[in-house]
Write a protein that holds these residues in place. Structure first.
Motif, short mmCIF file in Angstrom:
data_model
loop_
_atom_site.label_atom_id
_atom_site.label_comp_id
_atom_site.label_asym_id
_atom_site.label_seq_id
_atom_site.Cartn_x
_atom_site.Cartn_y
_atom_site.Cartn_z
N ASN A 140 38.29 35.75 27.07
CA ASN A 140 39.03 34.87 26.70
C ASN A 140 40.23 35.28 26.16
O ASN A 140 41.19 34.57 25.39
CB ASN A 140 38.50 33.73 25.58
N GLY A 141 40.53 36.74 26.08
CA GLY A 141 41.63 37.33 25.52
C GLY A 141 42.08 37.39 24.13
O GLY A 141 42.99 37.25 23.55
N VAL A 142 40.88 37.12 23.38
CA VAL A 142 41.13 36.89 21.96
C VAL A 142 41.20 38.35 21.20
O VAL A 142 41.88 38.26 20.19
CB VAL A 142 39.78 36.40 21.30
N VAL A 143 40.83 39.42 21.83
CA VAL A 143 40.93 40.68 21.36
C VAL A 143 41.96 41.52 21.91
O VAL A 143 41.88 41.64 23.13
CB VAL A 143 39.59 41.55 21.62
N ASP A 144 42.97 42.00 21.37
CA ASP A 144 44.08 42.63 21.87
C ASP A 144 43.51 44.05 21.83
O ASP A 144 42.69 44.50 21.29
CB ASP A 144 45.32 42.75 21.05
N GLY A 145 43.88 44.67 23.21
CA GLY A 145 43.60 46.19 23.54
C GLY A 145 43.24 46.19 24.96
O GLY A 145 43.85 45.58 25.75
N PHE A 146 42.41 47.40 25.10
CA PHE A 146 42.10 47.75 26.72
C PHE A 146 41.65 46.65 27.55
O PHE A 146 42.38 46.36 28.72
CB PHE A 146 41.10 48.76 26.65
N THR A 147 40.61 45.80 27.08
CA THR A 147 40.21 44.78 28.24
C THR A 147 41.23 43.76 28.31
O THR A 147 41.39 43.28 29.59
CB THR A 147 39.02 44.21 27.54
N LYS A 148 42.22 43.33 27.40
CA LYS A 148 43.09 42.27 27.57
C LYS A 148 44.21 43.02 28.44
O LYS A 148 44.68 42.22 29.32
CB LYS A 148 43.83 41.83 26.02
N THR A 149 44.51 44.20 27.84
CA THR A 149 45.78 44.79 28.90
C THR A 149 45.19 44.88 30.27
O THR A 149 46.40 44.81 31.37
CB THR A 149 46.15 46.13 28.36
N TYR A 150 43.92 45.40 30.67
CA TYR A 150 43.79 45.64 32.05
C TYR A 150 42.78 44.65 32.59
O TYR A 150 42.31 44.92 33.90
CB TYR A 150 42.94 47.11 32.00
N GLY A 151 42.78 43.49 31.97
CA GLY A 151 41.93 42.27 32.76
C GLY A 151 40.53 42.62 32.76
O GLY A 151 39.91 42.15 33.64
N CYS A 152 39.87 43.44 31.88
CA CYS A 152 38.39 43.58 31.98
C CYS A 152 37.72 42.27 31.46
O CYS A 152 37.38 42.51 30.27
CB CYS A 152 38.03 44.77 31.49
N HIS A 153 37.49 41.50 32.32
CA HIS A 153 36.74 40.27 31.89
C HIS A 153 35.45 40.00 32.51
O HIS A 153 34.82 38.86 32.10
CB HIS A 153 37.94 38.80 32.08
N VAL A 154 34.82 40.75 33.31
CA VAL A 154 33.48 40.68 33.80
C VAL A 154 32.59 41.44 33.25
O VAL A 154 32.76 42.77 33.15
CB VAL A 154 33.68 40.85 35.18
N LEU A 155 31.52 41.05 32.66
CA LEU A 155 30.26 41.77 32.08
C LEU A 155 29.48 42.25 33.15
O LEU A 155 28.94 41.51 34.12
CB LEU A 155 29.38 40.96 31.16
N VAL A 156 29.60 43.71 33.69
CA VAL A 156 29.09 44.21 34.61
C VAL A 156 27.63 44.94 34.63
O VAL A 156 26.89 45.38 35.46
CB VAL A 156 30.08 45.01 35.78
N TRP A 157 27.41 45.28 33.10
CA TRP A 157 26.50 45.93 32.90
C TRP A 157 26.31 45.96 31.65
O TRP A 157 27.27 45.89 30.63
CB TRP A 157 26.50 47.76 33.09
N TYR A 158 24.91 46.06 30.78
CA TYR A 158 24.67 46.05 29.36
C TYR A 158 23.33 46.63 29.07
O TYR A 158 22.49 46.68 30.15
CB TYR A 158 24.65 44.71 28.78
#
Length: 90
Positions: free
Chosen positions: A27-45
């Motif tokens: 949801n883009g709540v956190v500024d930083g890498f994931t927001k900048t590069y659009g990493c919004h899909v959980l692919v591994w944990y």
């Protein structure tokens, strides 16, 4: 690990509350890498027994070659689907 799409940008992090943290990234709540590069899909944990163990694993994996990270993702999630529904609270 979060990704923007298959075989593209990936983000690796650790947390004590995975559903909450993934929701924040999605949801883009956190500024930083994931927001900048659009990493919004959980692919591994991976679930570990303690915060310390999770942090150590994160630091270890951040030293890995990209190919090793891709192997981990595709071992759990060959289609690179969004795993959020597996870990989200009802």
């Amino acid at each position: 690990m979060m990704a923007n799409r298959r075989n593209d940008t990936i983000y690796l992090g650790s947390t004590i509350n995975l559903p909450k943290r993934v929701w924040e990234h999605r949801n883009g709540v956190v500024d930083g890498f994931t927001k900048t590069y659009g990493c919004h899909v959980l692919v591994w944990y991976e679930v570990l027994g303690s915060w310390e163990a999770a942090r150590q694993r994160e630091l270890q994996m951040k030293q890995w070659k990209r190919a090793w990270k891709l192997r981990e993702i595709e071992g759990l999630n060959p289609e690179w689907g969004d795993l959020y529904d597996r870990i989200a609270l009802p």
